[in-house]
Design an enzyme around this catalytic site. Structure first.
Site, PDB file in Angstrom:
ATOM      1  N   ARG A   1      63.802   5.321  12.867  1.00 31.20           N
ATOM      2  CA  ARG A   1      64.341   4.830  11.223  1.00 31.20           C
ATOM      3  C   ARG A   1      65.964   5.149  11.382  1.00 31.20           C
ATOM      4  NH1 ARG A   1      62.011   5.851   5.574  1.00 31.20           N
ATOM      5  NH2 ARG A   1      60.889   4.007   6.278  1.00 31.20           N
TER       6      ARG A   1
ATOM      7  N   HIS B   1      62.312  -4.095   7.977  1.00 30.36           N
ATOM      8  CA  HIS B   1      61.099  -3.074   8.011  1.00 30.36           C
ATOM      9  C   HIS B   1      59.756  -3.577   8.486  1.00 30.36           C
ATOM     10  CE1 HIS B   1      59.325   0.595   6.845  1.00 30.36           C
ATOM     11  NE2 HIS B   1      59.465   0.585   5.595  1.00 30.36           N
TER      12      HIS B   1
ATOM     13  N   GLN C   1      56.270  -2.301   7.676  1.00 35.41           N
ATOM     14  CA  GLN C   1      55.887  -2.252   6.125  1.00 35.41           C
ATOM     15  C   GLN C   1      55.325  -3.726   5.842  1.00 35.41           C
ATOM     16  OE1 GLN C   1      56.318  -0.004   3.551  1.00 35.41           O
ATOM     17  NE2 GLN C   1      55.069  -1.442   2.889  1.00 35.41           N
TER      18      GLN C   1
ATOM     19  N   ASP D   1      60.871  -4.060  -4.669  1.00 32.48           N
ATOM     20  CA  ASP D   1      61.454  -3.006  -3.860  1.00 32.48           C
ATOM     21  C   ASP D   1      62.570  -2.456  -4.515  1.00 32.48           C
ATOM     22  OD1 ASP D   1      62.053  -1.055  -1.976  1.00 32.48           O
ATOM     23  OD2 ASP D   1      62.934  -2.252  -0.498  1.00 32.48           O
TER      24      ASP D   1
ATOM     25  N   CYS E   1      56.612  -1.364  -1.718  1.00 32.33           N
ATOM     26  CA  CYS E   1      56.492  -0.782  -0.493  1.00 32.33           C
ATOM     27  C   CYS E   1      56.652   0.802  -0.836  1.00 32.33           C
ATOM     28  CB  CYS E   1      57.713  -1.082   0.518  1.00 32.33           C
ATOM     29  SG  CYS E   1      59.267  -0.889  -0.128  1.00 32.33           S
TER      30      CYS E   1
ATOM     31  N   ARG F   1      49.609   1.534   5.999  1.00 33.37           N
ATOM     32  CA  ARG F   1      50.743   1.851   6.708  1.00 33.37           C
ATOM     33  C   ARG F   1      49.939   2.506   7.993  1.00 33.37           C
ATOM     34  NH1 ARG F   1      56.115   2.175   5.406  1.00 33.37           N
ATOM     35  NH2 ARG F   1      56.166   2.530   7.700  1.00 33.37           N
TER      36      ARG F   1
HETATM   37  N1   CP Z   1      57.811   2.591   2.513  1.00 36.54           N
HETATM   38  C1   CP Z   1      58.356   3.617   3.258  1.00 36.54           C
HETATM   39  O1   CP Z   1      58.825   3.249   4.389  1.00 36.54           O
HETATM   40  O2   CP Z   1      58.165   4.790   2.835  1.00 36.54           O
HETATM   41  P1   CP Z   1      59.019   5.891   3.253  1.00 36.54           P
HETATM   42  O3   CP Z   1      60.362   5.663   3.018  1.00 36.54           O
HETATM   43  O4   CP Z   1      58.638   7.024   2.543  1.00 36.54           O
HETATM   44  O5   CP Z   1      58.650   6.179   4.811  1.00 36.54           O
HETATM   45  N1  NVA Z   2      64.644  -0.791   0.812  1.00 29.55           N
HETATM   46  C1  NVA Z   2      64.355   0.502   0.834  1.00 29.55           C
HETATM   47  C2  NVA Z   2      62.946   0.749   1.628  1.00 29.55           C
HETATM   48  C3  NVA Z   2      62.462   2.161   1.530  1.00 29.55           C
HETATM   49  C4  NVA Z   2      60.971   2.214   2.153  1.00 29.55           C
HETATM   50  C5  NVA Z   2      65.098   1.234   1.617  1.00 29.55           C
HETATM   51  O1  NVA Z   2      65.840   0.993   2.857  1.00 29.55           O
HETATM   52  O2  NVA Z   2      65.588   2.400   1.288  1.00 29.55           O
END
Ligand code: CP
Ligand code: NVA
Length: 310
Positions: free
Chosen positions: A108, A135, A138, A230, A270, A298
């Site tokens: 990530r 993502h 997700q 989101d 999400c 997930r």
């Molecule tokens: N939805 C998601 O990816 O959550 P986190 O940021 O908690 O991993």
């Molecule tokens: N769009 C959000 C998703 C978090 C899971 C971010 O990137 O922070």
């Protein structure tokens, strides 16, 4: 015919065919059912997943780690701040070193090209656990949740309201590939990227589905089977929060917006959610919301992805 997926990277759903994604989704549903029935698997016995995090996470970190344990393997949490990568060691060197220890890497980070570089130089599968651009895990959990609830994917309409961000991009790619119609409503200046729309259009031409891009959230929500939103400020955009609050006011997923959708529409997010901003407490806690099933999925879908790739 579905090819063997062993050794593949999972950087974007766009790299996979409809049949390959379907196979992963069906396997995820099977793994979920089997887990609930008490059947354990050892599909990744003796395997280790390294999980590199440059950003915070609850769901991704815990679901990948637990997923590895449930499949008989183990997972290592690697905070980028504590790796030499955080002190400037090149991604390409990190990739080759980690390939000598691990069986898979989940990452990530901010810049999507960093994940692509990691995948290019690693000779083990690399899984994208979120970048500023995409993502994909997700989106797979989202499709699984829709399939579970609606019994099909093709022909449904998903409306995404809000920021044209990583989650919106992966949904566009996933829906167009799997035959869902998708409508994205974002304010001017916060639209989905043209390069993603171009890829989604390629898939939509094959699957025969529609893509609607609009600034009107009510137009997008009209008749939708799935309403999705989101956060308005993603990780890394914290300083823009106030500005974004103003820009997105009309895009809140609230009771009035829900009335625009089909009577049996489901609500997805999400998570993490900012109640009172992109979604109201009433809607996220309401009977049409499936956000916690979505979060649970997930785990199951990522187990399916890891078991197929690693
Ligand atoms: N939805 C998601 O990816 O959550 P986190 O940021 O908690 O991993
Ligand atoms: N769009 C959000 C998703 C978090 C899971 C971010 O990137 O922070």
């Amino acid at each position: 015919m579905v090819r063997n997926l062993r050794g593949r990277d999972f950087l974007t759903v766009h790299d996979f065919s409809k049949e390959e994604l379907s196979e992963i989704l069906l396997f995820a549903l099977q793994l979920k059912q089997e887990k609930k029935a008490g059947l354990e698997h050892q599909l990744l016995r003796g395997k280790t997943l390294g999980m590199i995090f440059q950003k915070a996470s609850t769901r991704t970190r815990v679901s990948f780690e637990v997923g590895m344990y449930q499949l008989g393997g183990c997972a290592l949490f690697l905070s980028a701040a504590d790796l030499q990568i955080g002190r400037g060691e090149p991604v390409k060197d990190t990739a080759r070193v980690l390939s000598r220890y691990l069986d898979g890497i989940m990452i990530r980070t901010f810049d999507h090209s960093e994940v692509e570089e990691l995948a290019t130089f690693a000779d083990i599968p690399v899984i994208n656990g979120l970048t500023d651009l995409l993502h994909p895990c997700q989106a797979m959990a989202d499709l699984m949740t829709i399939l579970e609830q609606k019994g099909k994917l093709a022909g449904l309409k998903l409306a995404y309201l809000g920021d044209g961000n990583n989650v919106a991009h992966s949904l566009l790619l996933a829906c167009s590939k799997m035959g869902l119609n998708i409508a994205v409503a974002s304010p001017k200046g916060y639209e989905v990227k043209a390069e993603i729309v171009a890829k989604a259009k390629e898939s939509a031409a094959v699957s025969g589905t529609g893509i609607t891009l609009t600034t009107d959230p009510r137009e997008a929500a009209a008749g939708a089977d799935i309403l999705y939103t989101d956060v308005w400020a993603s990780m890394g955009q914290e300083t823009e929060h106030q500005l974004r609050l103003k820009a997105f006011q009309q895009y809140q997923l609230n009771k009035e917006m829900l009335k625009m959708a089909a009577d049996d529409a489901i609500v997805l997010h999400c998570l993490p959610a900012h109640r009172g901003e992109e979604i109201t407490d009433e809607v996220i806690e309401g009977p049409q919301s499936l956000v916690f099933d979505q979060a649970e999925n997930r785990l199951h879908v990522q187990k399916a992805i890891m078991a197929k790739l690693i």
